[in-house]
Design an enzyme around this catalytic site. Structure first.
Site, short mmCIF file in Angstrom:
data_model
loop_
_atom_site.label_atom_id
_atom_site.label_comp_id
_atom_site.label_asym_id
_atom_site.label_seq_id
_atom_site.Cartn_x
_atom_site.Cartn_y
_atom_site.Cartn_z
N LYS A 173 1.93 18.95 -7.70
CA LYS A 173 0.60 18.71 -8.27
C LYS A 173 -0.06 17.58 -7.50
O LYS A 173 0.45 16.47 -7.43
CB LYS A 173 0.65 18.34 -9.75
CG LYS A 173 -0.75 18.40 -10.41
CD LYS A 173 -0.85 17.63 -11.71
CE LYS A 173 -1.15 16.17 -11.50
NZ LYS A 173 -2.54 15.92 -10.98
N GLU A 249 8.33 6.00 -7.84
CA GLU A 249 7.87 4.88 -7.02
C GLU A 249 6.54 4.48 -7.63
O GLU A 249 5.56 5.22 -7.56
CB GLU A 249 7.72 5.30 -5.56
CG GLU A 249 7.52 4.10 -4.63
CD GLU A 249 6.11 4.00 -4.12
OE1 GLU A 249 5.40 3.07 -4.59
OE2 GLU A 249 5.71 4.82 -3.29
N CYS A 283 0.27 0.49 -3.06
CA CYS A 283 1.15 -0.05 -4.08
C CYS A 283 1.89 -1.30 -3.61
O CYS A 283 2.25 -2.15 -4.42
CB CYS A 283 2.16 1.02 -4.52
SG CYS A 283 3.05 1.77 -3.13
N GLU A 381 -1.88 -5.25 -11.65
CA GLU A 381 -2.18 -4.58 -10.38
C GLU A 381 -3.65 -4.16 -10.36
O GLU A 381 -4.11 -3.41 -11.21
CB GLU A 381 -1.28 -3.36 -10.19
CG GLU A 381 -1.45 -2.70 -8.84
CD GLU A 381 -0.51 -1.53 -8.62
OE1 GLU A 381 -0.09 -1.32 -7.47
OE2 GLU A 381 -0.19 -0.83 -9.60
#
Length: 485
Positions: A173, A249, A283, A381
């Protein structure tokens, strides 16, 4: 720009619309123009893709690694040769500058490697008298792969290649923010020689097709790269369905420590690139920088100089080094954090103050200093070109500040003292540590992944296949065979 692209789903090697013909609109983050009408996969489409993968599994897994490698090799050749087309699609979809596009090389490396290296090994044992015992490594069957939007081709290749090389069949996806490169690659699946059902590619939103994959009883393993929040939701769905194996992750709030004996120019250049590369949408970007008090002013001067040298503009132009945020949601989120930071930080350096970006979702690099360690911009973040630069007095203080986070993906330190480098590197709570370098620096053959809230499991050329193979112990009674002498 021409007519909008119209994408389809790939199920059982057939390009098809969504089962209810639904689509969603994808807009250029730079011009605001309609780029594509993207097929929105339904739960019915997920079921069809999983069924196709399940049907393909027996024959695909019966092939030798060499036979499975033939279409993988062809895919590696295609993604390398079509670099310009793929880079343009990501520039249109999420604003990634074509000048920084390394993704085709990355993807080709993974497809080529796993085309030749998929020979998993178990081991044997004669330690039980009367038995020849052995362990086997066998594929799960159907594996779901959910990839992020910031580097879609990278994550498509690093997950799909080892999964199918190991003998699994997959349902991928793509992200709703950047579905175009996955759609383009899906058109090459049959051309490369993959049998129907081995690789199925869906597009859509996480709360529909992503959720359906996470809950699906026929999906036995799932690999996901994305936010920690979504990772938690997937883990809950796994626990409440069939306890499928999950590999994550996730997010980061990566620190970089710059000691007083560091090469200041190098540290400033590389840490600036880390946080502002891909417009801060990575990230492992070093979003928290801690600098020895004695060199703070020199470091800030150099860092700001590099940030101001970025060429902002149209991501499809080769001169551009800094593109817009991926979409309006991302742009608004980053802008919100910047306004929050202006109230929380002691000082703000806005490299684009007063600039008018028109329709572009551009965010100029922003630097905050004198930031409280418990503030939101220090803890959460942001996923944009926003960095905090604080100071430290002692090595112990630097380590404590670096580790004071629930993330642990990538940490960096700059020093000419080898003893300090090893000593501090060992104490940093992070899955990866750069010494006199920082993200995105890494290497192909070492584990990629994080500690704490940054994920579970590891990916690399040597580690990835482990996640797509089950272990089985077999105990074979052989009368007359003794144990090891």
């Amino acid at each position: 720009m021409g007519a909008p692209i119209e994408t389809e789903l790939l199920i059982n090697n057939k390009l098809v619309p969504a089962s209810d013909n639904a689509t969603f609109d994808l807009f250029s983050p730079h011009t605001g123009e309609l780029v594509a009408k993207v097929a929105e996969a339904t739960v019915t489409d997920v079921d069809a893709a999983v069924a196709a993968a399940q049907a393909a599994f027996p024959s695909w897994t019966s092939l030798s690694p060499q036979q499975r490698g033939i279409p993988l090799k062809k895919m590696g050749e295609l993604v390398a040769s079509e670099k310009d087309e793929l880079s343009k699609l990501d520039a249109l979809a999420m604003g990634r500058p074509v000048s920084t596009y390394i993704d085709s090389h990355y993807a080709a490396t993974h497809f080529n490697y796993f085309a030749e290296a998929a020979y998993p090994q178990g081991h044997t044992s004669l330690n039980t008298p009367g038995f020849l015992n052995m362990s086997l490594r066998q594929p799960f069957g159907v594996v779901a792969i959910i990839i992020p939007w910031n580097a879609p081709l990278v994550f498509f290749s690093k997950k799909v290649a080892p999964a199918v090389a190991a003998g699994n069949c997959v349902v991928v996806k793509s992200s709703e923010k950047a579905p175009l490169t996955s759609w383009k690659v899906s058109q090459w699946i049959e051309k490369c020689g993959f049998p129907p059902g081995v690789i199925n590619v869906l597009s859509g939103h996480g709360n529909v097709s992503g959720q359906a994959l996470a809950e699906h009883m026929k999906v036995r393993a799932l690999s996901f790269t994305g936010s920690t929040r979504t990772g938690r939701a997937i883990q809950i769905a796994s626990a409440e369905s069939n306890l499928k194996k999950v590999v994550f992750e996730l997010g980061g709030k990566s620190p970089a420590l710059v000691f007083d004996d560091a090469d200041i120019e190098q540290a400033a250049r590389e840490t600036e690139n880390s946080i502002n590369w891909n417009s801060g949408q990575t990230c492992m970007a070093n979003s928290r920088i801690y600098v020895a008090e004695s060199i703070k002013e020199k470091f800030l001067e150099a860092f700001t100089r590099f940030a101001k040298a970025r060429v902002l503009g149209d991501p499809t132009q080769k001169a551009t080094t800094h593109g817009p945020q991926a979409d309006k949601i991302q742009h608004e989120n980053v802008k919100r954090y910047i306004e929050l930071g202006k109230g929380e930080a002691g000082n703000t350096i806005d490299t684009g103050a007063g600039a008018d970006e028109g329709k572009s979702l551009m965010v100029h690099p922003v630097i905050f200093t004198h930031v409280a360690e418990q503030s939101r911009i220090a803890k959460e973040e942001i996923f944009g070109p926003v960095v905090m630069v604080n100071t430290f007095k002692t090595e112990e203080e630097a380590i404590a500040k670096a580790n004071d986070t629930e993330f642990g993906l990538y940490a960096a330190l700059y020093t000419k003292d080898l003893g300090r480098a090893v000593r501090v590197g060992k104490k940093l709570e992070s899955g990866m540590v750069g010494i006199n370098c920082t993200s995105p620096t890494g290497c192909w053959d070492l584990p990629f992944g994080g500690w704490k809230g940054s994920g579970t499991g590891r990916e690399s050329l040597l580690d990835s296949m482990d996640h797509y193979l089950e272990q089985k112990s077999m105990y074979i009674r052989c009368p007359g065979i003794g144990g090891i002498v």
